[in-house]
Motif scaffolding. Structure first.
Motif, mmCIF file in Angstrom:
data_model
loop_
_atom_site.group_PDB
_atom_site.id
_atom_site.type_symbol
_atom_site.label_atom_id
_atom_site.label_comp_id
_atom_site.label_asym_id
_atom_site.label_seq_id
_atom_site.Cartn_x
_atom_site.Cartn_y
_atom_site.Cartn_z
ATOM 1 N N LEU A 1 54.506 17.694 26.639
ATOM 2 C CA LEU A 1 54.473 19.156 26.500
ATOM 3 C C LEU A 1 53.011 19.620 26.449
ATOM 4 O O LEU A 1 52.687 20.723 26.895
ATOM 5 N N ALA A 2 52.152 18.768 25.909
ATOM 6 C CA ALA A 2 50.699 18.873 26.072
ATOM 7 C C ALA A 2 50.145 20.284 25.932
ATOM 8 O O ALA A 2 49.448 20.786 26.811
ATOM 9 N N CYS A 3 50.417 20.915 24.791
ATOM 10 C CA CYS A 3 50.026 22.323 24.625
ATOM 11 C C CYS A 3 48.634 22.484 24.021
ATOM 12 O O CYS A 3 48.163 23.598 23.858
ATOM 13 N N ALA A 4 47.991 21.370 23.654
ATOM 14 C CA ALA A 4 46.734 21.471 22.893
ATOM 15 C C ALA A 4 45.555 21.766 23.825
ATOM 16 O O ALA A 4 44.690 20.924 24.048
ATOM 17 N N ASP B 1 46.831 18.064 27.960
ATOM 18 C CA ASP B 1 46.186 18.083 26.651
ATOM 19 C C ASP B 1 47.149 17.786 25.506
ATOM 20 O O ASP B 1 47.378 18.632 24.644
ATOM 21 N N GLY B 2 47.712 16.610 25.487
ATOM 22 C CA GLY B 2 48.566 16.248 24.347
ATOM 23 C C GLY B 2 47.706 15.952 23.130
ATOM 24 O O GLY B 2 46.637 15.360 23.265
ATOM 25 N N CYS B 3 48.179 16.327 21.936
ATOM 26 C CA CYS B 3 47.373 16.026 20.743
ATOM 27 C C CYS B 3 47.644 14.600 20.260
ATOM 28 O O CYS B 3 47.009 14.138 19.327
ATOM 29 N N LEU C 1 57.746 21.658 18.575
ATOM 30 C CA LEU C 1 57.703 22.403 19.842
ATOM 31 C C LEU C 1 58.598 21.817 20.936
ATOM 32 O O LEU C 1 59.250 22.574 21.668
ATOM 33 N N PRO C 2 58.657 20.491 21.070
ATOM 34 C CA PRO C 2 59.553 19.961 22.119
ATOM 35 C C PRO C 2 61.019 20.325 21.877
ATOM 36 O O PRO C 2 61.819 20.331 22.803
ATOM 37 N N CYS D 1 56.481 16.898 15.795
ATOM 38 C CA CYS D 1 56.178 18.245 16.263
ATOM 39 C C CYS D 1 57.497 18.936 16.630
ATOM 40 O O CYS D 1 58.366 18.328 17.244
ATOM 41 N N GLY E 1 55.593 14.216 20.894
ATOM 42 C CA GLY E 1 55.321 14.966 19.662
ATOM 43 C C GLY E 1 55.312 14.141 18.400
ATOM 44 O O GLY E 1 55.749 14.612 17.350
ATOM 45 N N LYS F 1 42.421 19.236 15.654
ATOM 46 C CA LYS F 1 43.579 20.074 15.354
ATOM 47 C C LYS F 1 43.418 20.470 13.881
ATOM 48 O O LYS F 1 42.684 19.814 13.147
ATOM 49 N N LYS G 1 52.159 13.975 14.476
ATOM 50 C CA LYS G 1 52.018 14.935 13.382
ATOM 51 C C LYS G 1 51.998 14.281 11.998
ATOM 52 O O LYS G 1 52.656 13.277 11.765
ATOM 53 N N CYS H 1 52.902 12.845 24.505
ATOM 54 C CA CYS H 1 53.468 14.197 24.479
ATOM 55 C C CYS H 1 53.215 14.887 25.808
ATOM 56 O O CYS H 1 52.096 15.337 26.078
HETATM 57 S S1 SF4 Z 1 53.705 19.990 21.789
HETATM 58 FE FE1 SF4 Z 1 51.541 20.432 21.496
HETATM 59 S S2 SF4 Z 1 51.211 20.405 19.256
HETATM 60 FE FE2 SF4 Z 1 53.177 19.407 19.702
HETATM 61 S S3 SF4 Z 1 52.637 17.242 19.797
HETATM 62 FE FE3 SF4 Z 1 52.619 18.038 21.893
HETATM 63 S S4 SF4 Z 1 50.484 18.609 22.234
HETATM 64 FE FE4 SF4 Z 1 50.729 18.349 20.029
#
Ligand code: SF4
Length: 719
Positions: free
Chosen positions: A332-335, A324-326, A553-554, A551, A88, A214, A91, A330
């Motif tokens: 968590l790869a939510c993108a 799909d990490g942004c 989210l993690p 980020c 993350g 993004k 950002k 990452c």
């Molecule tokens: S959790 Fe999602 S928004 Fe946050 S850095 Fe990882 S891919 Fe990007």
């Protein structure tokens, strides 16, 4: 490309997360300046939002508006942005004086722009002035040049959208192919016209072999960019992104990062499934707990909602098994993203496009218009990005106008066509009118706060009543605070989230206090005191993420199993400890949790001072619409009458309920209003504010912010 101004420079090396340099560009004077930062700047303002706040506090005045030449558009990562060893870290924030709120707003966005800006030698970019002709800025760390160039025209259309324009620009600048040494920010033509324009952050995704985007979505940052005459900023650096921060303790970063990656890999598949579903997984949770915005937040649930649940997007649209990490690192790869989507509506009908998203917020924006059509969500998402419009503000403004139509405040003659909830053709038409500044889009593009005034005047004139009377009625369901539209959570049943939105310094955006989930789903804020404490603590820790270049989210969307053994699991302290280890290993500091909360509080108070200066910082500015507190009208009450009656009965100490539904509704709203005012009193006290919502002199002094400007401002409030 016609170069209008160019300087040569020696890119500073990133060390311990910082370059200690800001790039300043005055577009009006075509002046490019490199500012060396004094050593205590980073100590006091951390990075990201902190840098933007300080630059705006110093460089603008109470008279500055979004389109004033002195307004500054700041883009800044932070000391922890740009290390693939930790999840993350792609950002950065975009901060400015907003066209919607007239005060500071920032938006947190992913992609590669923030990291590459740092590699090219800058902790922040600050753009002021207004260019007479449309320009692009090129920051080339490889060639050691910074240029202002005339914006090239690409393709057959004079004004291509933000995605197409940025793709062309990146391809041309990279010798005809894409590469990940380059990233760009762009804003489309919708951003030029509407007040809620976004900035797209474009980057090359090797796995998908295409440019992805993004969005810095909230508050009209893209509108500011286009009003400055700035079409795009491109950054280039071929330096390695691995350990791009040159951390003081590389092994410490590696260890903290791998531990967090392990937690994510183990827990996300059992919790939010962000890596598989993206944020669309939230729709089902929200609908189940009556928090999903339907028909302009009238209802929190619909029988049709399952048409917008994650499974639909997964089956029909998202690419399967695609991490799909942004940004790199990452997991968590939510993108999430989708390929081969055929547009069926609008000026690009029949075109096949790739869509980045949709995010939960975009899904909620569509249900807010009473629409439950997944393909429309995909098209709406793509068009908003291409035009440069915030999906949230566009959806909430359209939903508000649809409710005005439902309740007779607007007619088909006013709009040009019937604007009913659920009418895809009408929603689609209005979207394109907003983007092109035509038809009723001229009104809608101003956002809810200004639409309320327009509708009130128009309705009052037609009905021989006072505009103030009409405005009072519209304000019950016009979902904005401080001029910003609500993001996509129903707050009626969550006092904590009511405060989360009402007190949020930039307006009702969940990025400052996303308490709805821990309050309504996990039920971890059972008492008034818990809620009030959370409204002090969570905004501070979230501010830190926005300053550090991270980020959230993690941290917030993956609950570390060890959190269960702590006194307040909702704070997810074991994961925060990993973030603090990452900070110390990168910068060489020895900070503890309380230190970063103190650092954040300084920024929080500074933002509050800017709000005060711009006329948005007092108790009156924290008030929320009636609908945010409870069922504003009887139809909403009737839709959950049993639930509301039970709630009211408990409030009355199990006393007898009034016989009439109207009286029960009135009483319920009275209780909700009282609770919100009580919350203001208690939370202000905890934050060191007066009961009028103004920071006390000692609070400002405690954080070293009592400069001449702050002193004068506080005196205006008798402090
Ligand atoms: S959790 Fe999602 S928004 Fe946050 S850095 Fe990882 S891919 Fe990007």
């Amino acid at each position: 490309m016609e170069i209008l101004q160019r300087i040569e420079y020696q890119p500073a090396r990133v060390s311990g997360g910082y370059t200690d340099r800001i790039l300043r560009i005055d577009l009006g004077a075509r002046k490019i300046t490199i500012q060396e930062l004094p050593p205590d700047f980073k100590t006091k303002y951390t990075g990201g939002r902190g840098y933007a706040l300080r630059l705006i506090w110093d460089g603008t005045t109470a008279e500055t508006r979004y389109d004033s030449p002195e307004n500054i558009l700041v883009m800044a990562s932070g000391p922890l942005g740009n290390d693939p060893g930790f999840p993350g870290t792609g950002k950065f924030i975009v901060g400015t004086i907003s066209p919607l709120t007239d005060t500071f707003v920032d938006s947190n966005v992913g992609g590669h722009f923030g990291p590459i800006l740092k590699l090219a030698g800058f902790d922040a970019l600050a753009v002021s002035g207004i260019s007479r002709q449309e320009v692009v800025v090129l920051i080339d760390g490889d060639a050691s040049t910074i240029s202002i160039a005339a914006a090239p025209a690409y393709g057959q259309e004079a004004d291509e959208g933000a995605l197409s324009y940025g793709e062309n620009l990146l391809k041309v600048l990279n010798g005809g192919e894409f590469g990940d040494c380059l990233a760009a920010v762009t804003a489309g033509k919708g951003a030029l016209h509407a007040r809620f324009g976004i900035i797209n952050s474009l980057y090359f995704d090797r796995k998908r072999n295409r440019i992805r985007s993004k969005q810095a979505g909230r508050g009209g940052t893209g509108t500011v960019m286009r009003r400055k005459g700035l079409r795009a900023v491109v950054v280039r650096s071929g330096l390695s992104k691995g350990h791009g921060n040159n951390p003081v303790d590389r092994e410490g970063v590696r260890q903290a990062g791998s531990q967090l990656k392990e937690v994510i890999a183990k827990c996300d598949p059992k919790q939010f499934h962000l890596a598989a579903w993206g944020t669309t997984g939230l729709s089902e949770y929200m609908d189940k707990f009556h928090l999903f915005p339907v028909n302009n937040f009238q209802y929190g649930h619909s029988r049709e909602s399952p048409k917008l649940f994650a499974g639909v997007f997964l089956d029909r649209y998202f690419s399967k098994n695609m991490p799909d990490g942004c940004y790199y690192g990452c997991n968590l790869a939510c993108a999430k993203g989708a390929e081969g989507i055929e547009l069926t509506r609008g000026p690009k009908a029949e075109k096949v496009v790739s869509v980045d998203g949709p995010e939960y917020e975009t899904v909620g924006a569509v249900s807010c218009m009473g629409i439950f059509d997944a393909h429309f969500v995909m098209e709406y998402s793509w068009y908003c990005d291409e035009y440069g419009l915030d999906t949230i503000s566009t959806g909430v403004t359209t939903g508000f106008l649809m409710e005005c139509y439902q309740r007779g405040f607007l007619t088909a003659a006013d709009v040009g066509y019937p604007l009913e909830f659920g009418n895809i053709d009408a929603a689609n038409r209005l979207l394109h009118e907003i983007a092109t500044d035509t038809g009723f889009g001229k009104v809608a593009g101003q956002g809810v706060a200004r639409c309320k005034n327009w509708v009130a005047r128009n309705y009052a004139r037609r009905n021989g009543m006072s505009a103030a009377e009409a405005l009072a009625e519209l304000s019950k369901f016009g979902m904005e605070v401080k001029g910003l539209e609500f993001s996509m959570y129903i707050t009626k049943e969550s006092l904590a989230q009511q405060g989360g939105y009402g007190f949020a310094l930039k307006g009702p955006q969940h990025d400052e206090a996303w308490l709805i989930f821990i309050d309504q789903v996990h039920k971890e804020l059972p008492t008034f005191e818990h809620k009030a404490n959370a409204l002090k603590w969570f905004p501070l820790i979230r501010t830190w993420f926005n300053a550090a270049g991270l980020c959230k989210l993690p941290w917030i969307d993956v609950r570390n199993p060890e959190a269960a053994n702590t006194p307040e699991p909702a704070k997810n302290i074991p994961t925060l400890d990993l973030f603090i280890r990452y900070l110390n290993a990168t910068t060489g500091s020895h900070k503890k949790l309380q230190d970063i909360l103190d650092d954040s509080e300084r920024l929080y108070i500074l933002q509050k001072l800017i709000n005060l200066r711009q006329g948005k910082g007092a108790r009156a500015n924290d008030q929320i619409p009636l609908r945010a507190m409870g069922p504003a009208f009887l139809n909403e009450y009737a839709a959950r009458a049993d639930y509301y009656d039970e709630w009211l009965q408990k409030e009355l100490g199990n006393g007898e309920l009034p016989a009439s539904r109207e009286e029960r509704h009135r009483l319920l709203l009275e209780k909700r209003r009282e609770a919100y005012q009580q919350l203001c009193d208690v939370v202000y006290e905890k934050k060191g504010f007066t009961s009028a919502g103004i920071p006390k002199r000692e609070t400002v002094e405690k954080f070293g912010l009592l400069d001449e400007q702050a002193d004068k401002l506080l005196k205006q409030f008798g402090l």
